[in-house]
Design a protein around this motif. Sequence first.
Motif, PDB file in Angstrom:
ATOM      1  N   HIS A   1       0.826  -1.205   0.000  1.00 44.47           N
ATOM      2  CA  HIS A   1       0.000   0.000   0.000  1.00 44.47           C
ATOM      3  C   HIS A   1       0.861   1.258   0.000  1.00 44.47           C
ATOM      4  CE1 HIS A   1      -3.598   2.392   0.602  1.00 44.47           C
ATOM      5  NE2 HIS A   1      -2.858   3.130   1.425  1.00 44.47           N
ATOM      6  N   TYR A   2       0.640   2.072  -1.008  1.00 47.19           N
ATOM      7  CA  TYR A   2       1.194   3.421  -1.092  1.00 47.19           C
ATOM      8  C   TYR A   2       0.020   4.290  -1.514  1.00 47.19           C
ATOM      9  CZ  TYR A   2       5.395   0.568  -1.783  1.00 47.19           C
ATOM     10  OH  TYR A   2       6.383  -0.369  -1.670  1.00 47.19           O
ATOM     11  N   ALA A   3      -0.284   5.319  -0.766  1.00 47.54           N
ATOM     12  CA  ALA A   3      -1.448   6.148  -1.092  1.00 47.54           C
ATOM     13  C   ALA A   3      -1.263   6.893  -2.408  1.00 47.54           C
ATOM     14  CB  ALA A   3      -1.727   7.142   0.032  1.00 47.54           C
ATOM     15  N   ASN A   4      -0.007   7.259  -2.726  1.00 47.21           N
ATOM     16  CA  ASN A   4       0.234   8.082  -3.906  1.00 47.21           C
ATOM     17  C   ASN A   4       1.720   8.043  -4.273  1.00 47.21           C
ATOM     18  OD1 ASN A   4       1.575   9.938  -2.123  1.00 47.21           O
ATOM     19  ND2 ASN A   4      -0.447  10.732  -1.577  1.00 47.21           N
ATOM     20  N   ILE A   5       2.098   8.811  -5.272  1.00 45.59           N
ATOM     21  CA  ILE A   5       3.475   8.832  -5.776  1.00 45.59           C
ATOM     22  C   ILE A   5       4.469   9.315  -4.721  1.00 45.59           C
ATOM     23  CG2 ILE A   5       3.442  11.180  -6.744  1.00 45.59           C
ATOM     24  CD1 ILE A   5       4.805   8.386  -8.811  1.00 45.59           C
ATOM     25  N   PHE A   6       3.989  10.125  -3.773  1.00 49.94           N
ATOM     26  CA  PHE A   6       4.872  10.683  -2.753  1.00 49.94           C
ATOM     27  C   PHE A   6       5.280   9.642  -1.717  1.00 49.94           C
ATOM     28  CE2 PHE A   6       1.892  13.987  -4.219  1.00 49.94           C
ATOM     29  CZ  PHE A   6       2.793  14.731  -4.957  1.00 49.94           C
ATOM     30  N   GLU A   7       4.527   8.555  -1.608  1.00 48.63           N
ATOM     31  CA  GLU A   7       4.797   7.519  -0.616  1.00 48.63           C
ATOM     32  C   GLU A   7       5.512   6.289  -1.162  1.00 48.63           C
ATOM     33  OE1 GLU A   7       1.268   6.349   1.491  1.00 48.63           O
ATOM     34  OE2 GLU A   7       0.935   8.375   2.273  1.00 48.63           O
ATOM     35  N   ILE A   8       5.483   6.085  -2.472  1.00 50.71           N
ATOM     36  CA  ILE A   8       5.985   4.826  -3.025  1.00 50.71           C
ATOM     37  C   ILE A   8       7.507   4.705  -2.876  1.00 50.71           C
ATOM     38  CG2 ILE A   8       6.206   5.647  -5.408  1.00 50.71           C
ATOM     39  CD1 ILE A   8       5.154   2.791  -6.222  1.00 50.71           C
ATOM     40  N   ASP A   9       7.936   3.521  -2.565  1.00 55.85           N
ATOM     41  CA  ASP A   9       9.350   3.184  -2.500  1.00 55.85           C
ATOM     42  C   ASP A   9       9.955   3.383  -3.890  1.00 55.85           C
ATOM     43  OD1 ASP A   9      11.296   0.644  -3.081  1.00 55.85           O
ATOM     44  OD2 ASP A   9      11.569   1.409  -1.037  1.00 55.85           O
ATOM     45  N   GLU A  10      11.114   4.024  -3.973  1.00 59.94           N
ATOM     46  CA  GLU A  10      11.712   4.331  -5.284  1.00 59.94           C
ATOM     47  C   GLU A  10      12.071   3.084  -6.081  1.00 59.94           C
ATOM     48  OE1 GLU A  10      14.665   7.378  -5.457  1.00 59.94           O
ATOM     49  OE2 GLU A  10      13.433   8.766  -4.300  1.00 59.94           O
ATOM     50  N   LYS A  11      12.474   2.019  -5.399  1.00 64.79           N
ATOM     51  CA  LYS A  11      12.801   0.781  -6.103  1.00 64.79           C
ATOM     52  C   LYS A  11      11.553   0.196  -6.774  1.00 64.79           C
ATOM     53  CE  LYS A  11      15.024  -3.692  -5.466  1.00 64.79           C
ATOM     54  NZ  LYS A  11      15.590  -4.648  -4.522  1.00 64.79           N
ATOM     55  N   VAL A  12      10.441   0.219  -6.059  1.00 64.41           N
ATOM     56  CA  VAL A  12       9.172  -0.271  -6.617  1.00 64.41           C
ATOM     57  C   VAL A  12       8.711   0.669  -7.729  1.00 64.41           C
ATOM     58  CG1 VAL A  12       6.759  -0.838  -6.112  1.00 64.41           C
ATOM     59  CG2 VAL A  12       8.548  -1.414  -4.458  1.00 64.41           C
ATOM     60  N   ALA A  13       8.834   1.974  -7.501  1.00 63.34           N
ATOM     61  CA  ALA A  13       8.432   2.951  -8.513  1.00 63.34           C
ATOM     62  C   ALA A  13       9.192   2.735  -9.816  1.00 63.34           C
ATOM     63  CB  ALA A  13       8.666   4.374  -7.996  1.00 63.34           C
ATOM     64  N   GLY A  14      10.458   2.363  -9.712  1.00 64.79           N
ATOM     65  CA  GLY A  14      11.278   2.135 -10.898  1.00 64.79           C
ATOM     66  C   GLY A  14      10.851   0.951 -11.740  1.00 64.79           C
ATOM     67  N   LYS A  15       9.994   0.115 -11.206  1.00 64.84           N
ATOM     68  CA  LYS A  15       9.511  -1.048 -11.943  1.00 64.84           C
ATOM     69  C   LYS A  15       8.187  -0.784 -12.667  1.00 64.84           C
ATOM     70  CE  LYS A  15      11.578  -4.260  -8.624  1.00 64.84           C
ATOM     71  NZ  LYS A  15      11.291  -5.324  -7.630  1.00 64.84           N
ATOM     72  N   ILE A  16       7.538   0.322 -12.350  1.00 63.58           N
ATOM     73  CA  ILE A  16       6.206   0.579 -12.910  1.00 63.58           C
ATOM     74  C   ILE A  16       6.244   0.896 -14.400  1.00 63.58           C
ATOM     75  CG2 ILE A  16       4.205   2.119 -12.849  1.00 63.58           C
ATOM     76  CD1 ILE A  16       4.494   2.229  -9.841  1.00 63.58           C
ATOM     77  N   LEU A  17       7.121   1.796 -14.820  1.00 69.06           N
ATOM     78  CA  LEU A  17       7.134   2.185 -16.238  1.00 69.06           C
ATOM     79  C   LEU A  17       7.521   1.022 -17.151  1.00 69.06           C
ATOM     80  CD1 LEU A  17       6.341   4.471 -18.040  1.00 69.06           C
ATOM     81  CD2 LEU A  17       8.673   5.340 -17.902  1.00 69.06           C
ATOM     82  N   PRO A  18       8.524   0.209 -16.807  1.00 71.89           N
ATOM     83  CA  PRO A  18       8.780  -0.957 -17.658  1.00 71.89           C
ATOM     84  C   PRO A  18       7.586  -1.912 -17.729  1.00 71.89           C
ATOM     85  CG  PRO A  18      10.687  -0.524 -16.285  1.00 71.89           C
ATOM     86  CD  PRO A  18       9.579   0.384 -15.792  1.00 71.89           C
ATOM     87  N   LEU A  19       6.850  -2.057 -16.626  1.00 74.42           N
ATOM     88  CA  LEU A  19       5.657  -2.909 -16.650  1.00 74.42           C
ATOM     89  C   LEU A  19       4.566  -2.275 -17.509  1.00 74.42           C
ATOM     90  CD1 LEU A  19       4.033  -5.369 -15.830  1.00 74.42           C
ATOM     91  CD2 LEU A  19       3.585  -4.256 -13.620  1.00 74.42           C
TER      92      LEU A  19
END
Length: 136
Positions: A48-66
Motif C-alpha cells: 500500500h502506497y497512497a500516492n506517488i509521494f509515498e511509493i518506495d523508489e525501487k518499486v516505482a522504478g519497476k512501474i514504467l517498464p511494466l
Amino acid sequence: MKDEKCIFCKLANGEIPTNSIYEDDDFKVILDASPATKGHALILPKEHYANIFEIDEKVAGKILPLAKKVATKMTKELGCDGVNILQNNGEAAGQTVFHLHVHVIPRWAGDGAIQDWEHKSFTEAETAEIVKKLSM
C-alpha cells in the motif's frame, strides 16, 4: 505494508477476485471494472502506497517498464492506435482510490474516451518564476 481497509490492496493481493492479466512479486495488473475503453487495465502495487509521494523508489522504478510491457501487449493483441498511461495523485488531480495505481488505456482514433485538457499560456515573467521555483 498492506492496508486492511483498502479495496486495491485486497484486489492486488487476491482477496477479491479480479480479471487479472499479469502478476509478479510486486504488482498485479487487472482489467478496470469501470473501463474508459476495451482493455483498460490498472497496475496495482501489492504493497500500500497512497500516492506517488509515498511509493518506495525501487518499486516505482519497476512501474514504467511494466506499463510498457502491458501497452505493447495491448497494441499487438487489441490493435489499438495508441495508449494512455495515467497516474493521478490527490483528489484535485482526479484520484478517487487512495492506493497508487497506474491506468494503461488502449486508444483508438476518434474514441473520445479521454478529452483533451484546455491549454494555458503564461507570460515570460510567470514562466521564469515557475522555472525558478521548480528548478532542482
